[in-house]
Enzyme design. Structure first.
Site, PDB file in Angstrom:
ATOM      1  N   CYS A 169      -4.875  -2.916   3.205  1.00 54.50           N
ATOM      2  CA  CYS A 169      -4.620  -2.702   4.629  1.00 54.50           C
ATOM      3  C   CYS A 169      -5.833  -2.983   5.509  1.00 54.50           C
ATOM      4  CB  CYS A 169      -4.074  -1.289   4.844  1.00 54.50           C
ATOM      5  SG  CYS A 169      -3.251  -1.113   6.451  1.00 54.50           S
ATOM      6  N   GLU A 221       0.854  -1.203   0.000  1.00 57.27           N
ATOM      7  CA  GLU A 221       0.000   0.000   0.000  1.00 57.27           C
ATOM      8  C   GLU A 221       0.886   1.248   0.000  1.00 57.27           C
ATOM      9  OE1 GLU A 221      -1.526   0.869   3.887  1.00 57.27           O
ATOM     10  OE2 GLU A 221      -3.356   1.811   3.122  1.00 57.27           O
TER      11      GLU A 221
END
Lengths: 312, 312
Positions: free
Chosen positions: A172, A47
């Protein structure tokens, strides 16, 4: 019967606030080459891979925009796309996306792109579950102001035919919600790609800190098992701008077992050859959804957002 | 702030086909006394605790009915209810229920009852997810014909105020589905009581057998964590009529950690004092449903029963 695919979790160590984007792309290219050299056909990056994890600060609009990409590939990232195409390797990359829609409205998303081996974009996923807080919370030693920076992705959890199977993405905090995996499972997903940045210090409840690695495995392994899918979870770990984040990147089988794991907290590649047909052992037996699910008893999941206890 | 409750997982070893029900009740009473002597206020017994796990055979209607209870408490089980009331201990007990509804129609459910410390029934849960198969599958070394014996519970997953908190129930295969925990989580559940009988040999895919304990922990720990609830999982384990079943009964905290565990495969009590207020650390932070859930993106969970891949 085997539908083998060689997948790499390309974990990154810290990215400093002043690290030039070109230097970050150098690291991504190095990881890509390392993975390709070990036979990988698909390389998964974390991410917000291109920058430091800037939600740890509460920045004004001018400051924050330097962390966002207005095009993908852009001037700096084109080199990664070109090298991947040259090597014949696909990849998935997380980045902060500044998107102007058809009505001229600008949106900020936490985004992950999936790129096929020929360099074409297959899909773009925008993070659905935005954790943390909206305002500047000065009592915290550092911020987790994702809700200041990003709006939730409007498209939910899609699944795409790519790399010889059905691929989905999540980012996430999405990985902590069983609905994330289930919505993709109901589209037949066989491989879920998840990038993350997870600070080890959780200000609202530090007694969870020592459990970060356990919880990380728990949610991805159960999501994999309960939906008969492979999951690739990839961290940006290590101590970045004074904040330590979980590494522990791993590739999970539909059995919930870890089939490959990063063992450092820095730039590292973990590779596994997975057989997408192995998903059938779960999808066609214990978790034969069509035979065993009972959606008539699941209605609260979509009817209700928060918890509502029964009357006392 | 503590809302302490002392809970016992009262695991059972095998119950033979010809073991008289009075002998089984003797064992339940012994477990109850053992748990009470160690301070327990709530004792959780396994699924189908009163008999052998008869779905391993394919029986005709006359034969099967001897395994069902037409009243609870009945003549043999009244002794357990009386002893619990005398000791001031509540309990939860799994049994095969023959129920005649208001229209005179007879139903067969796999049921678990929750009884308060004063001997009154708080709630009755009927298993929702019925695993296994409907017919006699002669290729199997033993049957798992639950779908021959039981219809799914019509009431879904309720949550009740009892024992100073919000209590829910689930039975065996229900524990493998994240929807089970989530539907109760959306009613604020703080303690979920789950009885199970899990044969170690899974005929459709024996490569899962060595993972039985791992999967058992994985689903209950993730269900606990993702909903900020305690979970008590209680087995009938050991080798029963030639079939070995998983023991490994445990009490899980909202952190996903095991706070008490049975270590034998026989009759054994594991006790833990749990603080129901500990659930807040998860319900009010990371898993603050009202703040963070995104039900608009969960619709497939209720719109769809089986998986439907996108068009190629």
């Amino acid at each position: 019967m085997a539908r083998n695919l060689t997948v790499a979790a390309a974990q990154m160590g810290p990215v400093a606030k002043d690290e030039p984007k070109a230097a970050v792309v150098d690291r991504l290219v190095a990881l890509l080459r390392e993975a390709a050299g070990r036979g990988s056909e698909l390389v998964v990056f974390p991410e917000l891979a291109l920058t430091t994890f800037f939600p740890r600060w509460f920045l004004d609009d001018d400051e924050m925009l330097r962390y966002f990409e207005t095009e993908m590939p852009g001037p700096e990232t084109k080199r990664l796309f070109d090298e991947a195409k040259r090597l014949g390797v696909g990849f998935s990359l997380g980045f902060a996306e500044l998107h102007t829609d058809d009505d001229g409205v600008t949106h900020r998303y936490n985004t992950q792109v999936l790129v096929e081996r020929d360099g074409t974009e297959v899909a773009r996923f925008r993070k659905v579950h935005i954790p943390g807080h909206e305002g500047n919370e000065e009592w915290r030693p550092f911020q987790h102001a994702e809700r200041h920076y990003f709006e939730p992705g409007p498209d939910g959890f899609g699944v795409w035919w790519a790399f010889g199977g059905l691929v989905g993405m999540a980012i996430c905090n999405d990985r902590r919600w069983p609905e994330t995996y289930r919505v993709m499972g109901l589209q037949g997903v066989e491989l879920i790609l998840i990038g993350y940045n997870t600070p080890l210090f959780y200000a609202p409840d530090p007694q969870q800190d020592a459990l970060a690695g356990f919880h990380n495995d728990l949610v991805m392994a159960s999501g994999a098992y309960q939906n008969g899918t492979f999951v690739v979870g990839v961290a940006k770990g290590g101590i970045e701008e004074g904040v330590e984040s979980l590494a522990q990147s791993a590739i999970y089988a539909p059995s919930g077992q870890v089939v490959a794991r990063c063992v450092t907290t820095g730039d590292e590649v973990a590779v596994a050859t997975i057989d997408l047909d192995f998903t059938r052992f779960y999808k066609e037996t214990l978790f034969d959804f069509d035979r065993y699910r009972m959606p008539e008893h699941y209605r609260l999941i979509t009817e209700r957002r928060g918890a509502e206890p029964p009357a006392e």
